[in-house]
Design a protein around this motif. Structure first.
Motif, PDB file in Angstrom:
ATOM      1  N   PRO B 195      62.136  30.455 -40.098  1.00 17.18           N
ATOM      2  CA  PRO B 195      61.108  31.368 -40.866  1.00 17.18           C
ATOM      3  C   PRO B 195      60.322  32.284 -40.047  1.00 17.18           C
ATOM      4  CG  PRO B 195      60.949  29.312 -41.704  1.00 17.18           C
ATOM      5  CD  PRO B 195      61.664  28.873 -40.503  1.00 17.18           C
ATOM      6  N   LYS B 196      60.228  33.699 -40.396  1.00 17.77           N
ATOM      7  CA  LYS B 196      59.490  34.551 -39.710  1.00 17.77           C
ATOM      8  C   LYS B 196      57.973  34.615 -40.234  1.00 17.77           C
ATOM      9  CE  LYS B 196      63.349  37.683 -38.651  1.00 17.77           C
ATOM     10  NZ  LYS B 196      64.147  37.343 -39.698  1.00 17.77           N
ATOM     11  N   ALA B 235      58.595  27.449 -37.154  1.00 19.13           N
ATOM     12  CA  ALA B 235      58.919  28.829 -37.270  1.00 19.13           C
ATOM     13  C   ALA B 235      58.598  29.697 -36.066  1.00 19.13           C
ATOM     14  CB  ALA B 235      58.016  29.389 -38.534  1.00 19.13           C
ATOM     15  N   GLN B 236      58.971  31.062 -36.430  1.00 15.97           N
ATOM     16  CA  GLN B 236      58.762  32.107 -35.204  1.00 15.97           C
ATOM     17  C   GLN B 236      57.708  32.982 -35.606  1.00 15.97           C
ATOM     18  OE1 GLN B 236      62.447  34.530 -35.279  1.00 15.97           O
ATOM     19  NE2 GLN B 236      61.564  36.182 -33.997  1.00 15.97           N
ATOM     20  N   ASP B 263      58.917  36.084 -43.672  1.00 16.41           N
ATOM     21  CA  ASP B 263      58.900  35.365 -44.874  1.00 16.41           C
ATOM     22  C   ASP B 263      57.736  34.849 -45.393  1.00 16.41           C
ATOM     23  OD1 ASP B 263      62.102  34.668 -44.583  1.00 16.41           O
ATOM     24  OD2 ASP B 263      61.447  34.088 -42.528  1.00 16.41           O
ATOM     25  N   LEU B 264      56.753  34.952 -44.576  1.00 14.24           N
ATOM     26  CA  LEU B 264      55.392  34.582 -44.683  1.00 14.24           C
ATOM     27  C   LEU B 264      54.389  35.428 -44.186  1.00 14.24           C
ATOM     28  CD1 LEU B 264      54.090  32.090 -46.194  1.00 14.24           C
ATOM     29  CD2 LEU B 264      54.184  30.999 -44.022  1.00 14.24           C
ATOM     30  N   ILE B 335      55.660  26.224 -44.524  1.00 10.73           N
ATOM     31  CA  ILE B 335      56.588  26.578 -43.321  1.00 10.73           C
ATOM     32  C   ILE B 335      57.871  25.526 -43.246  1.00 10.73           C
ATOM     33  CG2 ILE B 335      57.008  26.757 -40.713  1.00 10.73           C
ATOM     34  CD1 ILE B 335      54.358  28.122 -40.611  1.00 10.73           C
ATOM     35  N   GLN B 336      57.210  24.298 -43.560  1.00  8.48           N
ATOM     36  CA  GLN B 336      58.230  23.050 -43.298  1.00  8.48           C
ATOM     37  C   GLN B 336      59.351  23.281 -44.763  1.00  8.48           C
ATOM     38  OE1 GLN B 336      55.268  20.104 -43.287  1.00  8.48           O
ATOM     39  NE2 GLN B 336      55.940  19.506 -41.209  1.00  8.48           N
ATOM     40  N   GLN B 337      58.625  23.528 -45.875  1.00  2.45           N
ATOM     41  CA  GLN B 337      59.538  23.666 -46.993  1.00  2.45           C
ATOM     42  C   GLN B 337      60.307  24.999 -46.689  1.00  2.45           C
ATOM     43  OE1 GLN B 337      56.407  23.520 -50.206  1.00  2.45           O
ATOM     44  NE2 GLN B 337      58.203  23.029 -51.272  1.00  2.45           N
ATOM     45  N   LEU B 338      59.923  26.056 -46.168  1.00  2.00           N
ATOM     46  CA  LEU B 338      60.926  27.004 -45.978  1.00  2.00           C
ATOM     47  C   LEU B 338      62.122  26.832 -45.100  1.00  2.00           C
ATOM     48  CD1 LEU B 338      58.075  29.915 -45.243  1.00  2.00           C
ATOM     49  CD2 LEU B 338      59.890  29.736 -47.052  1.00  2.00           C
TER      50      LEU B 338
END
Lengths: 427, 427
Positions: B195-196, B235-236, B263-264, B335-338
């Motif tokens: 995820p970004k 994530a990134q 993404d977030l 982030i983990q769920q993404l």
């Protein structure tokens, strides 16, 4: 070359070294790789190559800890609900703004959390304890209660004075370290470069990942497992591939690697006393110093290591669990030390054994385990079958349980040492 | 849009939500990002986007657990030191070779650990229990003791049958998972893409990393701290920079980011009730749904989150410790769920508090702590000054200690919940 170490240890009559002695011997041999300098964002997760000291005190100005008013406590010493004190608001001080005026008798400045407290003020009174009013075109703050001097002001240097050591060399840069480095203005950070670790496998039974299975053969899983362990330890894995069956070719390949820019060489398989154990043969004949070729432990007793000039060569067992354990006990600390880490091999974590362990052994066992907490106690229980060839249970383990040599097994409830694995207990 | 949620919550009269309720609310909103497929070496540390099953049984042939001889136990049922049994060695079976012959009465095959046991043999006797001799040009193994059928043979499918689920979707690929994927022949692996996560900061007091310090100003450390936390969560991070002071510009920047491929979005600062709190103003006026703007916790009570279409926007507190805690409690699980993780927010680790904690509060406190083990018990003690503006002690914390609301403080020895931080207790 250590006089104490047999240069070429006998393949068949090996003398077992304890895990602790082997770790100390390795530790005495490792020097960190060269330092380098990288952008702060790239330094995250790496290890620091120099100690970090503050240049200025933290904070470098008197900082407000509240949204409220910077005041002189002497002015409100007699404030009460019946006789509130009124102070004139002479300035608004948001974060980031240097105050224009000093606070003198009867004056106050509105200030935000993190703002710079003006000279003259000796406390900040929180907004919720005050009332702001307009009075003949003047802004006034009305206060009904005295407060103590110093309240809600962080003094200069409270966190750290000028020149304070804040991060030691060798520490791994986590989120907290990164915040400190940013606050101190380190846009470039001295870190050790990532060590390069060459990974090789022996064994004619090994298929490549993309090969269909054949009778008697298995795919090479140790090399990929070792890659994951090397990455987790902070180094860069180089997947070299298979050591040839042909001994002269194998020997040439190993010497080429020892002379290459790899900082460390890790092989799996071929270290026991079988007829086709190329690594055991190499360690018998090579020009380096074999440090040990037998460890008083299970699994992985034929774990072997040697030094050629300043470079270490590990011969891990080919059994997946033995390979895994050999890496965690011996290779991981070396990789950390190559990055300047100060490794305390005596540091342990204790748990209560959650199930009887009945297997007896003359050697210390490192059993894949699950570690969990309950009611303030921490427990560890073995997972899967305790066979060194089992790979499925490796993924379920979040620790290795250290089972000391015993003739009777260990009963549930006894204290055991564990070695937590990466990510253990992280929710 | 949830009817239960106030669309635009009031900035000044906020209603506190519990940490647990806020985490559940967020959890119900998150869907994983798209899956992708990468090389096994690149998949290490990522999360699996599909369950993994065995195609063949493990092992797929009868495997020897020892260096020794494959034999028929019936042949040596009467072996003794006085009357040893002699068997003819008809073949050598190294690892990776399919046997040429079956073992019939009076015959044996030399076999290596991991080798394929030939048909007819029902056990492997370890080398050390035998004696090999030459007899009239024939190779003979001499055995003085019977062994049990099945000894040192791993049957087909002992670890896993064909079609067994071996790794669930959403699991993070550690060394054990990597070994399994290699053994099963996965050269490419289905994982969720990283995820970004866009990172922004508010605050006119913030200097860039390379700026010299100025009175009243500090360098932006939260953005870099958040980058480290985002990387640790898999994530990134995208460091966007500073949210402009000018409200219309700030609003445009936030909407542009909400419409971008991030993404977030995570911001720090500007969420409390101060005069210059741009994020609080944005959450008041925006077209998204504000999920919460006050959490019943310290530090970080003004922690805010909202949803705009399917995207979450976090407004974390600007105080370093509050920002850190807000991320660990709310952003990390998202982030983990993404990445497809099944996050159990109820999972806890218990410890004994190692020092009296005297500060009282109506809200749950998340105190930076050090977690250690001693004599089978695990202890946690607060580190540094428990002030939310303190950044130095963040690096010394390996856990957050959860201090429930209390009017009397908590005494040493009581059981507390802790949240382990990355790398906690890893030696």
């Amino acid at each position: 070359m250590d006089a104490a170490i047999d240069r070429n240890m006998n393949k068949y009559h090996r003398k077992a070294m304890t895990v602790e002695a082997a770790r100390e011997l390795l530790q005495s041999r490792v020097r960190p790789v060269e330092p380098t300098e990288v952008e702060l964002a790239e330094a995250i997760g790496r290890r620091l190559a120099a100690p970090i000291r503050t240049v200025e005190p933290i904070p470098h100005f008197r900082r407000s800890g509240m949204d409220g008013y910077a005041i002189r406590t002497a002015d409100i010493a007699h404030a009460s609900a019946a006789l509130p004190i009124e102070l004139e608001i002479i300035e608004h001080i948001p974060c980031g703004k240097e105050p224009l005026y000093s606070i003198t008798e009867g004056k106050a400045a509105r200030i935000m959390t993190g703002g710079m407290v003006p000279d003259g003020a000796d406390a900040v009174i929180m907004q919720e304890m005050t009332e702001a009013v307009e009075h003949n075109g003047r802004s006034i703050v009305r206060i009904q209660k005295k407060i103590a001097p110093g309240l809600n002001i962080t003094p200069i240097g409270e966190e750290a004075g000028e020149g304070t050591l804040v991060i030691e060399a060798g520490e791994k840069l986590g989120a907290g370290h990164t915040a400190i480095l940013a606050a101190l203005g380190y846009n470039r950070v001295p870190v050790y470069r990532k060590p390069k670790v060459a990974v090789l496998s022996t064994g004619t039974e090994l298929l490549r990942l993309t090969d269909p299975l054949q009778m008697g053969k298995i795919r090479n899983s140790n090399a990929y497992m070792l890659m994951a362990q090397i990455i987790a330890a902070g180094a860069q894995p180089l997947l070299v591939g298979q050591i040839p069956d042909d001994y002269p070719k194998a020997e040439r390949m190993l010497y080429d690697l020892l002379a290459s820019d790899a900082d460390l060489i890790v092989t799996s398989g071929g270290v026991s006393v079988g007829d086709y154990d190329s690594m055991a043969d190499f360690f018998l004949r090579w020009e380096g110093t074999t440090l040990f070729n037998k460890i008083a432990m299970r699994p992985g007793s034929p774990t072997t290591a040697g030094a050629w000039k300043d470079k270490l060569l590990f011969g891990l067992s080919g059994n997946p669990s033995a390979c895994f354990v050999g890496f965690e006990l011996f290779v991981r600390p070396v990789i950390q030390q190559l990055q300047g880490a100060v490794v305390d091999t005596a540091k342990t974590v204790t748990c209560l054994l959650a199930a009887d362990y009945e297997k007896v052994n003359a050697y210390t066992r490192y059993v894949r385990g699950q570690w969990y907490s309950s009611g303030g106690n921490h427990y560890a229980k073995p997972v899967g079958r305790d066979k060194s060839s089992t790979i499925l249970s490796l993924k379920d383990a979040n620790c290795l349980i250290v089972i000391p040599p015993t003739k009777t097994g260990i009963v549930s409830g006894e204290i055991v040492q564990i070695i937590p694995l990466d990510g253990a207990l992280i929710v």
